[in-house]
Design an enzyme around this catalytic site. Structure first.
Site, PDB file in Angstrom:
ATOM      1  N   LYS A 107       0.853  -1.177   0.000  1.00 16.83           N
ATOM      2  CA  LYS A 107       0.000   0.000   0.000  1.00 16.83           C
ATOM      3  C   LYS A 107       0.894   1.234   0.000  1.00 16.83           C
ATOM      4  O   LYS A 107       1.605   1.495   0.966  1.00 16.83           O
ATOM      5  CB  LYS A 107      -0.926   0.031   1.217  1.00 16.83           C
ATOM      6  CG  LYS A 107      -1.943   1.166   1.159  1.00 16.83           C
ATOM      7  CD  LYS A 107      -2.840   1.165   2.385  1.00 16.83           C
ATOM      8  CE  LYS A 107      -3.857   2.301   2.308  1.00 16.83           C
ATOM      9  NZ  LYS A 107      -4.600   2.450   3.579  1.00 16.83           N
ATOM     10  N   HIS A 117      -5.357   3.745  14.396  1.00 14.17           N
ATOM     11  CA  HIS A 117      -5.749   2.370  14.107  1.00 14.17           C
ATOM     12  C   HIS A 117      -4.584   1.436  14.404  1.00 14.17           C
ATOM     13  O   HIS A 117      -3.440   1.876  14.529  1.00 14.17           O
ATOM     14  CB  HIS A 117      -6.147   2.222  12.631  1.00 14.17           C
ATOM     15  CG  HIS A 117      -4.985   2.393  11.689  1.00 14.17           C
ATOM     16  ND1 HIS A 117      -4.418   3.625  11.412  1.00 14.17           N
ATOM     17  CD2 HIS A 117      -4.264   1.477  10.988  1.00 14.17           C
ATOM     18  CE1 HIS A 117      -3.413   3.467  10.562  1.00 14.17           C
ATOM     19  NE2 HIS A 117      -3.291   2.166  10.292  1.00 14.17           N
ATOM     20  N   ASP A 126      -2.927  -2.247  12.750  1.00 18.32           N
ATOM     21  CA  ASP A 126      -2.959  -2.994  11.494  1.00 18.32           C
ATOM     22  C   ASP A 126      -3.463  -4.411  11.742  1.00 18.32           C
ATOM     23  O   ASP A 126      -3.087  -5.049  12.729  1.00 18.32           O
ATOM     24  CB  ASP A 126      -1.564  -3.060  10.869  1.00 18.32           C
ATOM     25  CG  ASP A 126      -1.063  -1.691  10.419  1.00 18.32           C
ATOM     26  OD1 ASP A 126      -1.907  -0.789  10.226  1.00 18.32           O
ATOM     27  OD2 ASP A 126       0.168  -1.528  10.274  1.00 18.32           O
ATOM     28  N   HIS A 152      -1.446   3.650  15.873  1.00 17.10           N
ATOM     29  CA  HIS A 152      -0.711   4.718  15.215  1.00 17.10           C
ATOM     30  C   HIS A 152      -1.641   5.550  14.348  1.00 17.10           C
ATOM     31  O   HIS A 152      -2.764   5.147  14.036  1.00 17.10           O
ATOM     32  CB  HIS A 152       0.456   4.163  14.380  1.00 17.10           C
ATOM     33  CG  HIS A 152       0.043   3.131  13.361  1.00 17.10           C
ATOM     34  ND1 HIS A 152      -0.347   1.850  13.684  1.00 17.10           N
ATOM     35  CD2 HIS A 152      -0.035   3.197  12.002  1.00 17.10           C
ATOM     36  CE1 HIS A 152      -0.645   1.169  12.597  1.00 17.10           C
ATOM     37  NE2 HIS A 152      -0.465   1.971  11.560  1.00 17.10           N
TER      38      HIS A 152
END
Length: 334
Positions: free
Chosen positions: A201, A220, A222, A276
């Site tokens: 990404k 959020h 991961d 983060h």
């Protein structure tokens, strides 16, 4: 080799005050919740000659921070420069050209060019465009979803895939040892072995006229096992630790390794999936290249039995990664 994103060609919103739907509530804004600067995230060198010291430092970083800067990783500086170059070259294309590679989530195709500048659950918009595609395993890669320009994109990305896969497996083996597992291949095996999936990404955060009021990406964790991040030289990554946001300083040519949800589950909470967020810059384009390592969709992920006992009961339920991903995306309890 060098290239930079053309600051004048990015979103029109970046030359004037952005619409209200980008602006966060007061308790969310970087202006209100300022990060602490000057604190370095752990730095792990793979050239550390003392194996015991290396394992101790790695486990400490994973349990206390959930993120570390990895140095002496063996990926050539020239390859990292090429990786940045081909990504920047794609985002320098016209919007019309980029849209030729647009993803189509409504038809189940999530690979390609897209924007997060759409309403999320909080009715606010994130200040980021991105390109997403699968890198590994080869049997699942569809090169038609990869950028056609620049022509070198495929060769550079395939070479980087080999290197980042090697680094992933090295970290998983070291972490297995650090956790005291009976075999250093356990984490790698649980995550699919050679069938582990790597997802690229590329995030592009355009200049923003009021960066203190918006977020590039909201807080959020991961859903991956590991995320290996290559940033450009524009800061913006922040991690949550001990009740504060910490601004992450960029070390040249270091890789930034995030512990993801799957490692937290497998370790029964000993390793922490790092919370983060990403901030944006008023004058410069920030970019990052994130590679998520995830298990195959049908892999069942749960706490390793060797890390569960009467004193440390299981903290997580076991489920397929497909179910975990569905629940995470739809914000359902796990």
């Amino acid at each position: 080799m060098s290239s930079t994103v053309d600051e004048k060609s990015v979103h029109k919103e970046s030359i004037s005050n952005q619409p209200e739907h980008f602006m966060r509530s007061e308790n969310e804004t970087p202006e209100c919740i300022q990060a602490i600067e000057g604190i370095q995230v752990p730095v792990i060198s793979l050239s550390q000659p003392n194996k015991d010291v290396l394992l101790h430092e790695l486990l400490k970083a994973c349990t206390e921070w959930g993120i570390f800067a990895l140095t002496d990783h063996g990926i050539p500086q020239s390859l990292l420069e090429q990786l940045r170059f081909v990504g920047e070259e794609f985002f320098n294309l016209s919007e019309e050209e980029k849209q030729k590679h647009a993803s189509n989530p409504s038809s189940g195709n999530f690979e390609g060019y897209a924007t997060k500048m759409v309403r999320n659950y909080g009715e606010k918009i994130e200040w980021v465009d991105y390109y997403f595609h699968l890198m590994h395993p080869p049997c699942k890669v569809n090169h038609q979803t990869w950028p056609e320009h620049p022509p070198s994109y495929r060769n550079v990305t395939e070479e980087y895939t080999k290197e980042v896969l090697r680094v992933n497996f090295t970290i998983l083996e070291l972490l297995s040892e650090g956790l005291g597992l009976e075999d250093k291949s356990i984490l790698k095996s649980k995550l699919g072995g050679e069938e582990i999936e790597l997802e690229m990404k590329i995030n592009m955060y355009p200049p923003c006229p009021q960066p203190q009021l918006v977020l590039g990406v909201e807080p959020h964790t991961d859903m991956s096992a590991l995320t290996i991040l290559v940033p450009n030289d524009v800061p913006g990554l922040q991690v949550w630790k001990d009740g504060n946001w910490i601004a992450v300083d960029c070390l040249p040519n270091a890789l930034y390794v995030h512990i993801g949800d799957q490692i937290e589950v497998l370790s029964n909470g000993k390793c922490k999936s790092v919370l983060h967020r990403s901030l944006v810059n008023e004058e410069r384009t920030r970019m990052s290249w994130a590679v998520f390592s995830t298990p195959p969709q049908d892999a069942v992920i749960g706490p390793l039995q060797s890390l569960v006992n009467d004193e440390n009961p299981s903290k997580y339920s076991s489920k397929t990664f497909a179910e975990y991903r569905y629940r995470k995306i739809n914000r359902l309890p796990q």
